[in-house]
Design an enzyme around this catalytic site. Structure first.
Site, mmCIF file in Angstrom:
data_model
loop_
_atom_site.group_PDB
_atom_site.id
_atom_site.type_symbol
_atom_site.label_atom_id
_atom_site.label_comp_id
_atom_site.label_asym_id
_atom_site.label_seq_id
_atom_site.Cartn_x
_atom_site.Cartn_y
_atom_site.Cartn_z
ATOM 1 N N THR A 99 55.981 6.142 14.941
ATOM 2 C CA THR A 99 55.518 7.528 14.959
ATOM 3 C C THR A 99 55.541 8.121 16.362
ATOM 4 O O THR A 99 55.442 7.395 17.352
ATOM 5 C CB THR A 99 54.078 7.578 14.394
ATOM 6 O OG1 THR A 99 53.533 8.868 14.613
ATOM 7 C CG2 THR A 99 53.161 6.566 15.071
ATOM 8 N N ASP A 100 55.601 9.447 16.418
ATOM 9 C CA ASP A 100 55.506 10.129 17.727
ATOM 10 C C ASP A 100 54.084 10.058 18.297
ATOM 11 O O ASP A 100 53.873 10.334 19.477
ATOM 12 C CB ASP A 100 55.973 11.588 17.625
ATOM 13 C CG ASP A 100 55.171 12.445 16.654
ATOM 14 O OD1 ASP A 100 54.236 11.930 16.014
ATOM 15 O OD2 ASP A 100 55.480 13.650 16.543
ATOM 16 N N GLU A 101 53.099 9.700 17.446
ATOM 17 C CA GLU A 101 51.707 9.713 17.917
ATOM 18 C C GLU A 101 51.444 8.669 18.998
ATOM 19 O O GLU A 101 50.439 8.745 19.699
ATOM 20 C CB GLU A 101 50.737 9.500 16.744
ATOM 21 C CG GLU A 101 50.879 10.571 15.693
ATOM 22 C CD GLU A 101 49.666 10.720 14.786
ATOM 23 O OE1 GLU A 101 48.614 10.122 15.075
ATOM 24 O OE2 GLU A 101 49.782 11.444 13.786
ATOM 25 N N LYS A 159 49.851 1.461 15.785
ATOM 26 C CA LYS A 159 51.312 1.613 15.726
ATOM 27 C C LYS A 159 51.925 1.276 17.096
ATOM 28 O O LYS A 159 52.987 0.644 17.174
ATOM 29 C CB LYS A 159 51.702 3.034 15.306
ATOM 30 C CG LYS A 159 51.368 3.396 13.874
ATOM 31 C CD LYS A 159 52.117 2.587 12.829
ATOM 32 C CE LYS A 159 53.583 2.901 12.766
ATOM 33 N NZ LYS A 159 54.248 2.173 11.634
ATOM 34 N N TYR A 176 44.706 4.670 14.567
ATOM 35 C CA TYR A 176 46.023 4.600 13.903
ATOM 36 C C TYR A 176 47.143 4.520 14.926
ATOM 37 O O TYR A 176 47.984 3.609 14.880
ATOM 38 C CB TYR A 176 46.225 5.824 12.986
ATOM 39 C CG TYR A 176 47.682 6.044 12.615
ATOM 40 C CD1 TYR A 176 48.342 5.170 11.767
ATOM 41 C CD2 TYR A 176 48.405 7.129 13.145
ATOM 42 C CE1 TYR A 176 49.684 5.356 11.436
ATOM 43 C CE2 TYR A 176 49.743 7.326 12.821
ATOM 44 C CZ TYR A 176 50.379 6.436 11.973
ATOM 45 O OH TYR A 176 51.701 6.615 11.664
HETATM 46 P P1 NAD Z 1 52.105 5.869 3.236
HETATM 47 O O1 NAD Z 1 50.692 5.634 3.598
HETATM 48 O O2 NAD Z 1 52.455 6.969 2.291
HETATM 49 O O3 NAD Z 1 52.746 4.527 2.627
HETATM 50 C C1 NAD Z 1 52.519 3.271 3.163
HETATM 51 C C2 NAD Z 1 53.003 2.233 2.150
HETATM 52 O O4 NAD Z 1 52.799 0.932 2.733
HETATM 53 C C3 NAD Z 1 52.240 2.254 0.830
HETATM 54 O O5 NAD Z 1 53.133 2.146 -0.251
HETATM 55 C C4 NAD Z 1 51.342 1.020 0.903
HETATM 56 O O6 NAD Z 1 51.038 0.466 -0.357
HETATM 57 C C5 NAD Z 1 52.195 0.102 1.763
HETATM 58 N N1 NAD Z 1 51.396 -0.914 2.462
HETATM 59 C C6 NAD Z 1 50.251 -0.738 3.171
HETATM 60 N N2 NAD Z 1 49.821 -1.915 3.666
HETATM 61 C C7 NAD Z 1 50.717 -2.859 3.286
HETATM 62 C C8 NAD Z 1 50.835 -4.247 3.495
HETATM 63 N N3 NAD Z 1 49.915 -4.919 4.201
HETATM 64 N N4 NAD Z 1 51.880 -4.900 2.956
HETATM 65 C C9 NAD Z 1 52.816 -4.241 2.203
HETATM 66 N N5 NAD Z 1 52.741 -2.926 1.980
HETATM 67 C C10 NAD Z 1 51.724 -2.224 2.508
HETATM 68 O O7 NAD Z 1 52.861 6.035 4.621
HETATM 69 P P2 NAD Z 1 54.122 6.954 4.996
HETATM 70 O O8 NAD Z 1 53.622 8.303 5.365
HETATM 71 O O9 NAD Z 1 55.142 6.804 3.969
HETATM 72 O O10 NAD Z 1 54.571 6.248 6.351
HETATM 73 C C11 NAD Z 1 55.495 5.161 6.311
HETATM 74 C C12 NAD Z 1 55.730 4.670 7.735
HETATM 75 O O11 NAD Z 1 56.239 5.748 8.525
HETATM 76 C C13 NAD Z 1 54.466 4.207 8.441
HETATM 77 O O12 NAD Z 1 54.783 3.089 9.211
HETATM 78 C C14 NAD Z 1 54.063 5.386 9.330
HETATM 79 O O13 NAD Z 1 53.391 4.938 10.474
HETATM 80 C C15 NAD Z 1 55.430 5.949 9.679
HETATM 81 N N6 NAD Z 1 55.476 7.396 9.955
HETATM 82 C C16 NAD Z 1 54.918 8.293 9.086
HETATM 83 C C17 NAD Z 1 55.041 9.660 9.351
HETATM 84 C C18 NAD Z 1 54.476 10.690 8.412
HETATM 85 O O14 NAD Z 1 54.509 11.880 8.746
HETATM 86 N N7 NAD Z 1 53.992 10.324 7.236
HETATM 87 C C19 NAD Z 1 55.711 10.086 10.507
HETATM 88 C C20 NAD Z 1 56.243 9.128 11.383
HETATM 89 C C21 NAD Z 1 56.132 7.783 11.078
HETATM 90 O O1 DAU Z 2 53.140 12.680 13.860
HETATM 91 C C1 DAU Z 2 53.442 11.718 12.909
HETATM 92 C C2 DAU Z 2 52.201 11.411 12.093
HETATM 93 O O2 DAU Z 2 51.989 12.532 11.236
HETATM 94 C C3 DAU Z 2 52.310 10.131 11.283
HETATM 95 O O3 DAU Z 2 52.431 9.041 12.161
HETATM 96 C C4 DAU Z 2 51.071 9.946 10.385
HETATM 97 O O4 DAU Z 2 51.225 8.811 9.575
HETATM 98 C C5 DAU Z 2 50.936 11.182 9.515
HETATM 99 O O5 DAU Z 2 49.775 11.087 8.720
HETATM 100 C C6 DAU Z 2 50.871 12.449 10.380
HETATM 101 O O6 DAU Z 2 49.649 12.471 11.155
HETATM 102 P P1 DAU Z 2 48.790 13.812 11.350
HETATM 103 O O7 DAU Z 2 47.407 13.443 11.689
HETATM 104 O O8 DAU Z 2 49.500 14.772 12.238
HETATM 105 O O9 DAU Z 2 48.894 14.399 9.832
HETATM 106 P P2 DAU Z 2 47.815 15.115 8.902
HETATM 107 O O10 DAU Z 2 48.555 15.678 7.730
HETATM 108 O O11 DAU Z 2 46.631 14.267 8.636
HETATM 109 O O12 DAU Z 2 47.337 16.347 9.801
HETATM 110 C C7 DAU Z 2 48.260 17.316 10.272
HETATM 111 C C8 DAU Z 2 47.468 18.302 11.103
HETATM 112 O O13 DAU Z 2 46.606 19.054 10.238
HETATM 113 C C9 DAU Z 2 46.564 17.654 12.133
HETATM 114 O O14 DAU Z 2 46.516 18.463 13.299
HETATM 115 C C10 DAU Z 2 45.194 17.636 11.466
HETATM 116 C C11 DAU Z 2 45.234 18.878 10.603
HETATM 117 N N1 DAU Z 2 44.459 18.830 9.326
HETATM 118 C C12 DAU Z 2 44.630 17.748 8.507
HETATM 119 C C13 DAU Z 2 43.943 17.670 7.319
HETATM 120 C C14 DAU Z 2 44.093 16.477 6.418
HETATM 121 C C15 DAU Z 2 43.645 19.880 8.986
HETATM 122 O O15 DAU Z 2 43.521 20.897 9.716
HETATM 123 N N2 DAU Z 2 42.959 19.813 7.797
HETATM 124 C C16 DAU Z 2 43.056 18.737 6.954
HETATM 125 O O16 DAU Z 2 42.374 18.730 5.894
#
Ligand code: NAD
Ligand code: DAU
Length: 360
Positions: free
Chosen positions: A135-137, A165, A161
């Site tokens: 992630t970019d975080e 990562k 989180y």
């Molecule tokens: P998600 O939470 O939707 O899915 C995670 C999946 O991993 C689920 O299916 C869960 O059951 C599985 N999982 C959790 N723990 C596990 C374990 N111990 N063994 C096997 N499976 C397990 O997450 P996502 O949003 O799809 O993110 C996927 C990946 O991409 C993550 O590594 C996250 O850090 C990264 N990522 C997410 C975003 C985003 O915006 N969602 C952006 C950048 C990177």
């Molecule tokens: O940047 C990549 C990341 O993006 C991934 O690594 C994470 O897995 C993914 O969950 C996401 O993280 P964020 O914290 O940015 O996503 P989230 O959707 O939780 O929140 C997006 C923005 O919106 C953040 O600034 C918090 C805000 N927010 C979120 C929720 C859930 C609100 O204002 N209200 C809300 O109820």
């Protein structure tokens, strides 16, 4: 070594999009290892349920014997690691699972991959890839005038989180540097699109809007995220897997910086068009709630490297991707109803009550 890959976390949001695309494009067999936590859902894989190119295995990346057996049995040419705990707010409430899966789990996967990789002949060793999805975080938070994150930025994670990562990224780097295993790491910005779990901003707002509930904005809504359509993230990962230089990291982003308030207003405008209310606008449901502790102000990805080296660019703009996304949610209300029953309600209660809002 076979033409198959092992994907972890392939029943979650991004992983299931990746696996669905991979199988539908006919790119070979996928072994999908997923623990099915609250975020994992077999319904995300319903389209490929009967497809012999997809093998689902219910299990934990932290289970050494299982991971080792899968590697030995299937002899994959690559492992793509999506499995993680992914929600920042949940990591603030309870970091333990994040340490366990994101750090210890990744370590375990790396150890098993090391054993497997060591057993390969030289040609297969050179062709093997371990791609870690991150992630970019990990880069921390930008001010309004800072340049976007480059691969060379220092790691400054701010939440449990992002710290977990970051730790996993460091382990991946070390396994390449020390053992020579062909590793690749991708650091992506915020994704959105089909199968996004409604604890995250975009699907939560769509769900609440349609159910007449408040649309909770943390703080004053000025925080900025850089949004990428999930299908574009999947094409980028495939491109890195195919042609990325081993040992390198690639930032992936959509060049779509938006404040949270802009995102929520856009969603309300689209819903006003696609599913108008009897009277008034969905914007009237917007509510400002107590901020996220340690809330990162701004993320922005400089995706120059992946474009220059690998020729990857996103196909969707935020405007096209978000229209498609809202349309998907409107036509998949059964999926939403299914994932918002049960445990989801407890989470919403916990997270929003303390912010002064009743959402459940
Ligand atoms: P998600 O939470 O939707 O899915 C995670 C999946 O991993 C689920 O299916 C869960 O059951 C599985 N999982 C959790 N723990 C596990 C374990 N111990 N063994 C096997 N499976 C397990 O997450 P996502 O949003 O799809 O993110 C996927 C990946 O991409 C993550 O590594 C996250 O850090 C990264 N990522 C997410 C975003 C985003 O915006 N969602 C952006 C950048 C990177
Ligand atoms: O940047 C990549 C990341 O993006 C991934 O690594 C994470 O897995 C993914 O969950 C996401 O993280 P964020 O914290 O940015 O996503 P989230 O959707 O939780 O929140 C997006 C923005 O919106 C953040 O600034 C918090 C805000 N927010 C979120 C929720 C859930 C609100 O204002 N209200 C809300 O109820």
């Amino acid at each position: 070594m076979n033409d198959c890959i092992i994907v972890t976390g392939g029943a979650g949001f991004i992983g299931s999009n990746f696996v669905n695309d991979w199988v539908k494009l006919g790119l070979g067999k996928v072994i999908n290892l997923d623990k099915l936590t609250y975020a994992g859902n077999l319904a995300n894989l319903a389209d490929i349920e009967q497809n012999p190119e997809h093998i689902f295995v219910h299990g934990d990346i932290g289970h050494s014997e299982l991971v080792g057996d899968l590697l030995k049995l299937y002899q994959p040419r690559a492992v793509v690691n999506f499995a993680a705990e992914s929600h920042v707010d949940r990591s603030i409430h309870g970091p333990g699972e994040f340490i366990q899966t994101n750090i210890v789990g990744t370590f375990n996967l790396l150890e098993e991959a090391r054993t497997y990789w060591s057993s390969l002949n030289d040609a297969d060793k050179a062709n093997f890839r371990f791609l870690h999805v991150s992630t970019d975080e990990v880069y921390g938070s930008l001010s309004a005038t800072d340049s976007a994150f480059k691969e060379t930025n220092a790691y400054e994670p701010n939440s449990p989180y992002s710290a977990s990562k970051a730790a996993s990224d460091h382990l991946v780097r070390a396994y390449h540097h020390t053992y020579g295993i062909p590793m690749l790491t991708t650091n992506c910005s915020n994704n959105y699109g089909p199968y996004h779990f409604p604890e995250k901003l975009i699907p939560l707002v769509i769900h609440n809007a349609l159910n007449g509930k408040p649309l909770p904005i943390y703080g004053n809504g000025s925080n900025v995220r850089d949004w990428l359509y999930v299908g574009d993230h999947c094409t980028a990962i495939r491109r890195v897997l195919e042609a990325g230089r081993v040992g390198e990291t690639y930032n992936i982003g959509g060049w779509n910086e938006k404040t949270n308030l802009e995102v929520v207003h856009t969603l309300c405008d689209i819903l006003d068009q696609q599913k108008p209310k009897k009277s008034g606008s969905y914007c009237e449901q917007i509510t400002f709630v107590q901020d996220r502790p340690g809330h990162d102000q701004r993320y922005a990805i400089d995706a120059t490297k992946i474009e220059r080296e690998l020729g990857w660019k996103p196909a969707e703009t935020f405007e096209t991707g978000i229209q498609k996304t809202v349309a998907w949610y409107l036509t998949h209300q059964d999926w939403v109803n299914n994932v918002t029953s049960g445990e989801y309600k407890n989470w919403v209660n916990t997270n929003y009550k303390e912010r002064g809002e009743e959402l459940a």
